[in-house]
Scaffold this active site. Structure first.
Site, mmCIF file in Angstrom:
data_model
loop_
_atom_site.group_PDB
_atom_site.id
_atom_site.type_symbol
_atom_site.label_atom_id
_atom_site.label_comp_id
_atom_site.label_asym_id
_atom_site.label_seq_id
_atom_site.Cartn_x
_atom_site.Cartn_y
_atom_site.Cartn_z
ATOM 1 N N HIS A 34 4.371 2.136 -7.985
ATOM 2 C CA HIS A 34 3.378 1.045 -7.976
ATOM 3 C C HIS A 34 2.463 1.153 -9.196
ATOM 4 O O HIS A 34 2.125 0.147 -9.820
ATOM 5 C CB HIS A 34 2.475 1.135 -6.740
ATOM 6 C CG HIS A 34 3.192 0.947 -5.440
ATOM 7 N ND1 HIS A 34 3.374 1.963 -4.544
ATOM 8 C CD2 HIS A 34 3.751 -0.159 -4.888
ATOM 9 C CE1 HIS A 34 4.012 1.501 -3.477
ATOM 10 N NE2 HIS A 34 4.260 0.222 -3.666
ATOM 11 N N ARG A 37 8.742 4.763 1.864
ATOM 12 C CA ARG A 37 9.512 5.273 3.007
ATOM 13 C C ARG A 37 10.021 6.694 2.765
ATOM 14 O O ARG A 37 10.464 7.350 3.709
ATOM 15 C CB ARG A 37 10.656 4.326 3.350
ATOM 16 C CG ARG A 37 10.152 3.033 3.972
ATOM 17 C CD ARG A 37 11.228 2.242 4.684
ATOM 18 N NE ARG A 37 10.661 1.163 5.458
ATOM 19 C CZ ARG A 37 10.527 -0.092 5.024
ATOM 20 N NH1 ARG A 37 10.930 -0.423 3.820
ATOM 21 N NH2 ARG A 37 9.984 -1.014 5.806
ATOM 22 N N GLY A 58 8.959 -4.525 -8.658
ATOM 23 C CA GLY A 58 9.772 -3.384 -9.075
ATOM 24 C C GLY A 58 11.261 -3.680 -8.956
ATOM 25 O O GLY A 58 11.694 -4.394 -8.047
ATOM 26 N N LEU A 70 11.362 6.264 -6.208
ATOM 27 C CA LEU A 70 10.127 6.378 -5.429
ATOM 28 C C LEU A 70 10.009 5.205 -4.458
ATOM 29 O O LEU A 70 10.299 4.063 -4.813
ATOM 30 C CB LEU A 70 8.909 6.423 -6.357
ATOM 31 C CG LEU A 70 8.825 7.617 -7.307
ATOM 32 C CD1 LEU A 70 7.439 7.692 -7.942
ATOM 33 C CD2 LEU A 70 9.165 8.935 -6.627
ATOM 34 N N HIS A 101 2.359 4.802 -4.839
ATOM 35 C CA HIS A 101 2.923 5.968 -5.527
ATOM 36 C C HIS A 101 3.090 5.608 -7.006
ATOM 37 O O HIS A 101 2.712 4.490 -7.427
ATOM 38 C CB HIS A 101 4.255 6.376 -4.879
ATOM 39 C CG HIS A 101 5.218 5.240 -4.695
ATOM 40 N ND1 HIS A 101 5.773 4.557 -5.753
ATOM 41 C CD2 HIS A 101 5.691 4.638 -3.575
ATOM 42 C CE1 HIS A 101 6.576 3.614 -5.306
ATOM 43 N NE2 HIS A 101 6.533 3.625 -3.981
ATOM 44 N N ILE A 146 11.089 3.825 -10.945
ATOM 45 C CA ILE A 146 10.540 5.158 -11.251
ATOM 46 C C ILE A 146 11.164 6.140 -10.258
ATOM 47 O O ILE A 146 11.209 5.870 -9.056
ATOM 48 C CB ILE A 146 8.992 5.175 -11.120
ATOM 49 C CG1 ILE A 146 8.368 4.091 -11.994
ATOM 50 C CG2 ILE A 146 8.428 6.544 -11.462
ATOM 51 C CD1 ILE A 146 8.535 4.276 -13.489
ATOM 52 N N GLY A 164 0.802 -1.224 0.000
ATOM 53 C CA GLY A 164 0.000 0.000 0.000
ATOM 54 C C GLY A 164 0.826 1.262 0.000
ATOM 55 O O GLY A 164 2.012 1.235 -0.316
#
Ligand code: PAF
Length: 280
Positions: free
Chosen positions: A37, A189, A149, A186, A34, A178, A31
């Site tokens: 994701h 955290r 990712g 990105l 950003h 990204i 979750g």
């Protein structure tokens, strides 16, 4: 988008979707979504007919003194973003028993030797927790494709090893990192960082880029690594590690290696740990 909060509802939804032809792509997340994701969801939509995202902050992958309790939980905005991306299904379990019915008796998957190196060395048990939850999510959902990712490169390699044995028909895709305009990869955290800290964090990517340039200019590997660590410390980034590995994360000892390789690093800014890498 259909939202399932229990396994029972999820199974009903999956059964319903399985009547339509076409592949199912899974994007497992914790979750606080950003653009990184969302790029995984875009990739899923290019490669499959149906997409399912999971949001579950997995207690097994956090150490005792880590940020499990303060990890950002932003359900409402996550749902809005997924709806906008036209994700088909969201599985957001209402509690951990929906994922691990017998949590107390759970036997974790061992991530092996590589699981204790790099991030695994500074976060003991972390990758056992990741593999255990990802395997469980694969078992529950049985997707055709799963997407991870490239920022979490070591995670992605370990999941590949695990899936090769336990889920041989599953295709895994790796999505590119990204970055924000200043180069910071990105990450959820990044929310913990102040503006000044974000500016400092951008030096991690600069350091990785400079190290690639030096490698291409045949600078000796130990010099590149010493310089990188000095540079990071000068920018108030405390390096946990800065290493060159081959694409399977085997150690590379000198600057004569010609195959695909990757500089990987983890740094601490005050109490926040950030990771990044460059493949070349
Ligand atoms: O990368 C993450 O967000 C997590 O490690 C994952 C893969 C969702 C497992 O909890």
């Amino acid at each position: 988008m259909i939202i399932a909060r229990t396994r029972k509802d999820l199974n009903k939804t999956l059964q319903f979707f399985s009547q339509e032809p076409g592949k199912l792509a899974l994007i497992p997340t914790m979750g606080n979504l950003h653009d990184g994701h969302l790029s995984l969801i875009k990739l899923a939509k290019l490669n499959a007919k149906k997409t399912i995202t999971t949001i579950f902050v997995n207690p097994l992958q956090f150490g005792k003194n880590e940020d499990y309790y303060k990890y950002p939980r932003t359900e409402e905005t996550d749902i809005q973003k997924l709806t906008k991306e036209k994700c088909d299904i969201l599985f957001i379990p209402k509690n951990k028993n929906e994922v691990f019915p017998e949590y107390e008796k759970l036997k974790q998957i061992e991530a092996g030797k590589l699981g204790n190196e790099l991030c695994g060395k500074i976060r003991p048990g972390h990758f056992n927790g990741v593999l255990t939850v990802v395997n469980k999510i694969f078992e529950i959902i049985r997707p055709d494709i799963a997407i991870f990712g490239a920022k979490d490169y070591q995670q992605q390699i370990l999941i590949k090893h695990m899936a090769k044995n336990l889920h041989p028909y599953l295709s895994l895709l790796k999505a590119p990192i990204i970055r924000s305009k200043n180069g910071v990869a990105l990450s959820s955290r990044n929310n913990y960082l102040s503006k000044t800290e974000i500016t400092l964090a951008s030096n991690l990517f600069k350091c990785l880029e400079n190290s690639v340039k030096s490698y291409k200019k045949n600078v000796l590997l130990h010099e590149i690594i010493d310089n990188a660590k000095k540079f990071l410390i000068a920018k108030n980034l405390d390096p946990d590690y800065f290493e060159l590995r081959d694409s399977k994360l085997n150690i590379i000892k000198d600057s004569s290696f010609n195959g695909k390789k990757i500089f990987l690093s983890s740094v601490k800014i005050n109490n926040t740990r950030l990771i990044d890498n460059i493949e070349f």
